[in-house]
Design an enzyme around this catalytic site. Structure first.
Site, PDB file in Angstrom:
ATOM      1  N   GLY A 209       0.684  -1.211   0.100  1.00 56.44           N
ATOM      2  CA  GLY A 209       0.032  -0.085  -0.285  1.00 56.44           C
ATOM      3  C   GLY A 209       1.068   1.362  -0.102  1.00 56.44           C
ATOM      4  N   ASN A 210       0.180   2.360   0.438  1.00 55.52           N
ATOM      5  CA  ASN A 210       1.070   3.549   0.631  1.00 55.52           C
ATOM      6  C   ASN A 210       0.294   4.553   1.334  1.00 55.52           C
ATOM      7  OD1 ASN A 210      -0.899   5.541  -1.032  1.00 55.52           O
ATOM      8  ND2 ASN A 210      -0.570   4.020  -2.676  1.00 55.52           N
ATOM      9  N   HIS A 211       0.957   5.705   1.742  1.00 53.49           N
ATOM     10  CA  HIS A 211       0.558   6.531   2.481  1.00 53.49           C
ATOM     11  C   HIS A 211      -0.552   7.678   2.247  1.00 53.49           C
ATOM     12  CE1 HIS A 211       3.748   5.331   5.581  1.00 53.49           C
ATOM     13  NE2 HIS A 211       4.645   5.478   4.388  1.00 53.49           N
ATOM     14  N   SER A 212      -1.287   7.388   1.236  1.00 49.04           N
ATOM     15  CA  SER A 212      -2.127   8.259   0.748  1.00 49.04           C
ATOM     16  C   SER A 212      -3.422   8.150   1.656  1.00 49.04           C
ATOM     17  CB  SER A 212      -2.605   8.053  -0.701  1.00 49.04           C
ATOM     18  OG  SER A 212      -3.998   8.557  -0.839  1.00 49.04           O
ATOM     19  N   ALA A 276      -3.859   7.261  -5.128  1.00 56.38           N
ATOM     20  CA  ALA A 276      -2.424   7.046  -5.354  1.00 56.38           C
ATOM     21  C   ALA A 276      -2.598   5.358  -5.602  1.00 56.38           C
ATOM     22  CB  ALA A 276      -1.747   7.305  -4.147  1.00 56.38           C
TER      23      ALA A 276
END
Ligand code: C5P
Length: 402
Positions: A209-212, A276
């Site tokens: 995943g990512n930090h969005s 994102a």
């Protein structure tokens, strides 16, 4: 946007909660902006804020009782007089009564007979805010066409910390300003917005995943809805919620996000791809939790579908497609190249290197790129950036159609 409130008639409804003290500042902002404001308050609200202060600031008598002496307050005409009824703070109790059409005081009678648009800014303790009864009441109120503003997170009157704070007066004022400035500019238009990260599963418990946080996309979905558009938000995992008027489709992966966008894209006028999206996903998702074994573990990734590129390739001449770019080097060149490659009409370039921009930040400093222009916007809250972007989109859409 400065004079959007000049001469506008606003009925400010104040209900009985600790946050009612903020309505004094809100009233001042509205009056200073040239609005003609009448205050109607519930009997309970008098315990929290003095009618004398409100009457002095609004230069109008404050309305509380249906009948006083031999005078009867004409609640029907009040609702017809106003261009907007703004309820701030809206307590849990008042929202519950509004949802069910209860009419046991002047305030309730006014809002029940109001023919003008209604906007409310809720305020309550987190547990009350999250209770299914409140959630259902808010859905009901949104179903009546009322604009329910979000709550803020922070210190609560109970001493706890969490969701449920009344928005700050300046934020409510902004919402009123945008209501009047691009009020209903996009009425009859449909929009799809993507927001948040995608989670690409590796096994039943892990993902890439990512930090969005999804904030930028959600603000855009909200601003589109405030401008009258019928909005579908396809959102990756986030704890944030869009306005109830926005139809939210929660998804986890890029593949699911694409499928949800494909469902609605042909019918939309505006597509804003703010998510994102993970560029790659694990080629194989293990059925069971991957066990710790060797010192190294290799995972094969395969490319995800590009949702923005799908919209760009599928778009008809009446459709407007907006993408985002988050670049760490050669920002402008890469963003311009992205605009061409993905056939977008507009790219919003974010620079994670700039302080106060990008993931997790409440503010953003962006550059707007079109085929023939590059415009830098000053640092502003994501809410303000969203409102400005929606105005720009509405301008461009008008030009596309003539
Ligand atoms: O190519 P890049 O990921 O930098 O492009 C960013 C833009 O493309 C954003 O608008 C993002 O939402 C969109 N995008 C997408 N699907 C992908 C990757 C990016 O819609 N798989």
């Amino acid at each position: 946007m400065e004079n959007a409130l000049q001469g506008k008639r606003i009925l400010l409804g104040i209900t009985g909660g600790i946050a009612a003290y903020k309505s004094i500042l809100l009233l001042r902002l509205l009056v200073q902006a040239g609005a003609d404001v009448k205050v109607v308050m519930t009997p309970a609200a008098r315990q929290f804020v003095s009618p004398l202060v409100l009457a002095t600031l609004s230069k109008q008598p404050v309305l509380v009782e249906l009948a006083e002496g031999d005078t009867w307050a004409n609640h029907v005409m009040l609702g017809r007089w106003a261009h907007l009824m703004l309820i701030a703070p809206a307590t849990c109790n008042t929202m519950a009564k509004m949802a069910h059409g209860i009419c046991d005081n002047l305030f309730m009678a006014v809002q029940l007979s109001a023919t003008c648009p209604v906007m409310l800014a809720p305020a309550m303790d987190e547990d009350m805010w999250k209770h299914p009864a409140t959630r259902r009441n808010i859905q009901t109120l949104a179903g009546y066409g009322y604009q329910v503003l979000p709550v803020a997170t922070g210190a609560l009157a109970s001493g706890l910390h969490g969701e449920g704070r009344l928005l700050e007066p300046a934020a409510i004022f902004d919402a009123v300003q945008s209501f009047f400035s691009h009020s209903q500019r996009l009425k009859g238009k449909k929009a799809v917005v993507t927001a948040g990260p995608t989670y690409e599963p590796l096994d039943p418990v892990r993902f890439i995943g990512n930090h969005s946080t999804g904030l930028m996309g959600i603000e855009i979905a909200n601003a589109l809805a405030m401008a009258g558009a019928d909005v579908t938000l396809v959102s990756g995992p986030t704890h944030l919620q869009a306005l109830p008027a926005v139809k939210t489709i929660p998804v986890q992966t890029a593949t699911q996000m694409l499928a949800a966008v494909q469902e609605v894209f042909a019918e939309t006028d505006i597509a804003v791809m703010a998510a994102a999206v993970a560029d790659y996903r694990p080629a194989v998702v293990a059925d069971q939790k991957i066990k710790k074994a060797n010192d190294e573990l290799s995972i094969t990734l395969v490319k995800n579908p590009d949702i923005l590129a799908y919209c760009g390739a599928a778009k008809a001449s009446h459709q407007l497609v907006v993408g985002f770019a988050l670049e760490t080097n050669n920002e402008l060149l890469h963003a311009q190249e992205k605009l061409r490659r993905k056939n977008a009409d507009l790219i919003v370039l974010n620079s994670p290197n700039k302080v106060g921009s990008g993931f997790g930040s409440a503010t953003n400093e962006v550059t707007i790129i079109t085929a023939d222009s590059v415009t830098e916007w000053p640092m502003a809250s994501k809410h303000e950036v969203a409102c400005k972007l929606v105005n720009l989109v509405a301008d461009k859409l008008e030009r596309l159609q003539f």
